[in-house]
Design an enzyme around this catalytic site. Structure first.
Site, short mmCIF file in Angstrom:
data_model
loop_
_atom_site.label_atom_id
_atom_site.label_comp_id
_atom_site.label_asym_id
_atom_site.label_seq_id
_atom_site.Cartn_x
_atom_site.Cartn_y
_atom_site.Cartn_z
N ASP A 1 37.26 29.94 23.05
CA ASP A 1 37.66 29.23 21.83
C ASP A 1 37.72 30.22 20.66
O ASP A 1 37.20 31.35 20.74
CB ASP A 1 36.73 28.05 21.54
CG ASP A 1 35.31 28.46 21.18
OD1 ASP A 1 35.13 29.23 20.22
OD2 ASP A 1 34.36 27.99 21.85
N LEU A 2 38.35 29.79 19.58
CA LEU A 2 38.62 30.68 18.46
C LEU A 2 37.34 31.20 17.81
O LEU A 2 37.26 32.38 17.44
CB LEU A 2 39.49 29.95 17.43
CG LEU A 2 39.84 30.69 16.14
CD1 LEU A 2 40.51 32.03 16.43
CD2 LEU A 2 40.74 29.81 15.27
N ARG B 1 33.48 43.99 18.90
CA ARG B 1 34.22 44.97 19.69
C ARG B 1 35.35 45.66 18.94
O ARG B 1 35.85 46.69 19.39
CB ARG B 1 34.75 44.30 20.95
CG ARG B 1 33.67 43.69 21.83
CD ARG B 1 32.57 44.68 22.18
NE ARG B 1 31.57 44.10 23.07
CZ ARG B 1 30.50 44.74 23.51
NH1 ARG B 1 30.28 45.98 23.12
NH2 ARG B 1 29.62 44.14 24.31
N ARG C 1 33.57 47.41 49.01
CA ARG C 1 33.85 47.57 47.57
C ARG C 1 32.73 48.31 46.84
O ARG C 1 32.93 48.85 45.76
CB ARG C 1 34.06 46.20 46.92
CG ARG C 1 32.85 45.29 47.00
CD ARG C 1 33.09 43.95 46.37
NE ARG C 1 31.97 43.04 46.60
CZ ARG C 1 31.80 41.89 45.97
NH1 ARG C 1 32.69 41.50 45.07
NH2 ARG C 1 30.77 41.12 46.23
N GLN D 1 30.72 45.45 30.38
CA GLN D 1 30.33 45.36 28.97
C GLN D 1 30.90 44.10 28.33
O GLN D 1 30.23 43.39 27.58
CB GLN D 1 30.83 46.61 28.23
CG GLN D 1 30.34 46.76 26.81
CD GLN D 1 30.84 48.05 26.19
OE1 GLN D 1 32.00 48.43 26.37
NE2 GLN D 1 30.00 48.73 25.45
#
Length: 302
Positions: A211-212, A222, A195, A109
């Protein structure tokens, strides 16, 4: 939370040997740098590195070279202006890098946020640990009837315990088969094939650099109350880190993005009609039922 002995030694080494630098640093970030922050049952996140601070955003916007060229209040005002009018490039001048341990289904996600650099633990090269995410009883919830991708009320205790037992048993059984497939004396199956038998609640790890500007976009989605719990708890910890790293930017972000609601042109026309004294209902608003309910929820603080 489980850190390998090598990771623990690396963190201890980093904490004991600070590096002198001429670049701007943030004391609050230096305090938490490299320290793991527990999330979920076996997960964590930690800041590996960061570049820039609030002054870097201001410098980029003014294309200046010094610090403290204006009053702090003026810098805060500029940051708020940039945030309010969605001038994103000054925020792109700052970067942060995390080490994150998270369940595979959360990682899938998370990876949808594409404006970041990611390097994940390779299960083609290494063997994954026997660690699985199991939710708390309060998070074992039924499917929502109104939201196809959400949950509603928690199951009763008996059902929740049964669900957890099923999840635990399935994860352990799959991991035992994973080990059996890898066993050179039995099958010696390639790791990249073995796996595939692991469950999605198995933990993985990655380095994640962003980056900011894009970091705040991640947090806006989120850290929202509607986000899935298992990714939201990571975002909530990251929001605390944002406040420590760039406090003026964080205040503006929470004011204009995280705690804000964007009205469409149609919604604004409805509000203008209402302010002029007209009685407007959903039927004559020109909005869909969903748009109408979203606008009412925003106006009523629901």
């Amino acid at each position: 939370m489980a850190l390998t002995s090598e990771q623990q030694a690396e963190i201890a080494s980093l904490r004991l040997e600070p590096t002198l630098t001429s670049r701007p640093t943030v004391p609050a970030m230096e305090e938490i740098l490299a320290r793991p922050i527990e999330v979920l049952d076996h997960g964590f996140l930690r800041v590996v590195d960061y570049m820039g601070d609030d002054s870097a955003v201001v410098q980029a916007a003014r294309v200046s070279y010094g610090r403290g060229t204006r009053k702090t209040s003026e810098d805060a005002g500029l940051i708020r202006y940039l945030m309010r009018h969605r001038h994103s490039t000054p925020f792109e001048m700052c970067e942060i890098k995390f080490h994150v341990k998270l369940p595979v289904f959360v990682a899938r996600q998370w990876i949808r946020h594409r404006m970041a650099s990611v390097n994940e633990y390779s299960a083609r090269y290494s063997i994954l640990d026997r660690e699985f995410y199991l939710p708390d009883l309060a998070q074992v919830s039924a499917q929502s009837s109104s939201n196809r991708q959400g949950r509603s009320e928690a199951l009763d205790a008996d059902k929740a315990h049964r669900v957890l037992n099923l999840l635990r048993d399935d994860a352990n059984r799959c991991y035992e088969h994973y080990e059996e497939l890898l066993d050179e004396e039995r099958y010696g199956l390639a790791r990249e094939l073995a796996r595939m038998n692991l469950t999605l609640n198995t933990y993985t790890q990655w380095y994640w650099k962003i980056d900011l500007h894009n970091f705040m976009h991640f947090l806006a989605l989120r850290a929202d109350p509607h986000a899935q719990y298992e990714i939201r708890v990571y975002a909530e910890k990251m929001l605390e880190i944002l406040r420590a790293w760039v406090p003026q930017t964080a205040v503006a972000f929470e004011e204009y993005r995280l705690g804000a609601f964007t009205f469409s042109a149609g919604m604004l026309r409805v509000l203008q009609r209402q302010l002029s004294g007209e009685v407007v209902a959903q039927e004559n608003s020109g909005l869909t039922k969903r748009e109408w309910s979203e606008m009412q929820a925003a106006l009523q603080g629901a």
